[in-house]
Design a protein around this motif. Sequence first.
Motif, short mmCIF file in Angstrom:
data_model
loop_
_atom_site.label_atom_id
_atom_site.label_comp_id
_atom_site.label_asym_id
_atom_site.label_seq_id
_atom_site.Cartn_x
_atom_site.Cartn_y
_atom_site.Cartn_z
N THR B 112 -43.85 30.22 39.99
CA THR B 112 -44.27 29.07 39.18
C THR B 112 -44.66 27.96 40.13
OG1 THR B 112 -42.84 29.55 37.29
CG2 THR B 112 -43.55 27.27 37.58
N ARG B 113 -45.90 27.50 40.02
CA ARG B 113 -46.35 26.39 40.86
C ARG B 113 -46.03 25.09 40.15
NH1 ARG B 113 -49.53 26.09 45.11
NH2 ARG B 113 -50.12 28.28 44.86
N LEU B 114 -45.13 24.32 40.73
CA LEU B 114 -44.70 23.06 40.14
C LEU B 114 -45.36 21.89 40.87
CD1 LEU B 114 -42.83 21.39 38.27
CD2 LEU B 114 -41.12 21.48 40.09
N SER B 115 -45.98 21.04 40.10
CA SER B 115 -46.61 19.84 40.66
C SER B 115 -45.98 18.63 39.98
CB SER B 115 -48.12 19.84 40.42
OG SER B 115 -48.73 20.96 41.03
N VAL B 116 -45.40 17.76 40.78
CA VAL B 116 -44.76 16.55 40.26
C VAL B 116 -45.64 15.35 40.63
CG1 VAL B 116 -42.69 15.12 40.23
CG2 VAL B 116 -42.50 17.61 40.56
N LEU B 117 -46.16 14.68 39.62
CA LEU B 117 -47.09 13.57 39.86
C LEU B 117 -46.35 12.24 39.97
CD1 LEU B 117 -49.86 14.63 37.32
CD2 LEU B 117 -49.63 15.23 39.74
#
Lengths: 111, 117
Positions: B112-117
């Motif tokens: 799972t590619r998690l991106s936190v903005l």
Amino acid sequence: LAKTTQPISMDSYEGQEVNITCSHNNIATNDYITWYQQFPSQGPRFIIQGYKTKVTNEVASLFIPADRKSSTLSLPRVSLSDTAVYYCLVGVVYNTDKLIFGTGTRLQVFP
Amino acid sequence: GAGVSQSPSNKVTEKGKDVELRCDPISGHTALYWYRQSLGQGLEFLIYFQGNSAPDKSGLPSDRFSAERTGGSVSTLTIQRTQQEDSAVYLCASSLGGLQMGKNIQYFGAGTRLSVL
């Protein structure tokens, strides 16, 4: 914990044999040596596992000397599709079978 | 399913939000592992489950991270109050479990590619 050391990167050309060596000086008696391959955007994939001497499967060979302090993954006649990161793992066996990944070797195969 | 399944494949969230990542291991595999992989880096071990034993949480980077495994099968990794440094690919793997050669070969999901903005 058993620590492994691998070259950060290697280059090769199609059709050549590639040997990637991993050092694991602190390997324990019950530890196995396992190699994985990882392509971009994918999880690692099992290649080969061994304990001592030589193991061969349809993909690769694994050479382990008598002292087991290192191991060499041999890929015969590589192709462009073998470009990937290769991880050497040494099992850390207490009462579990947890394995710890090292930093990996990035293999680049050129035409 | 034939392999390890992870969902979602991609997750974008805002800083401070909680996220849950799911892993369905291969049927019959008693061991389950979570790893984190930052861009261009190796795998960082997070947590390990083996059967009904207490999980090995030694790799969890902070108390914002937790994981559970229900019924010895599906596992959920929860990250509370996400931070930008949590952005990474989270990989799950399972194995048959046991000390014999071959039983600890790990089979990985796609992550799972998690991106936190």
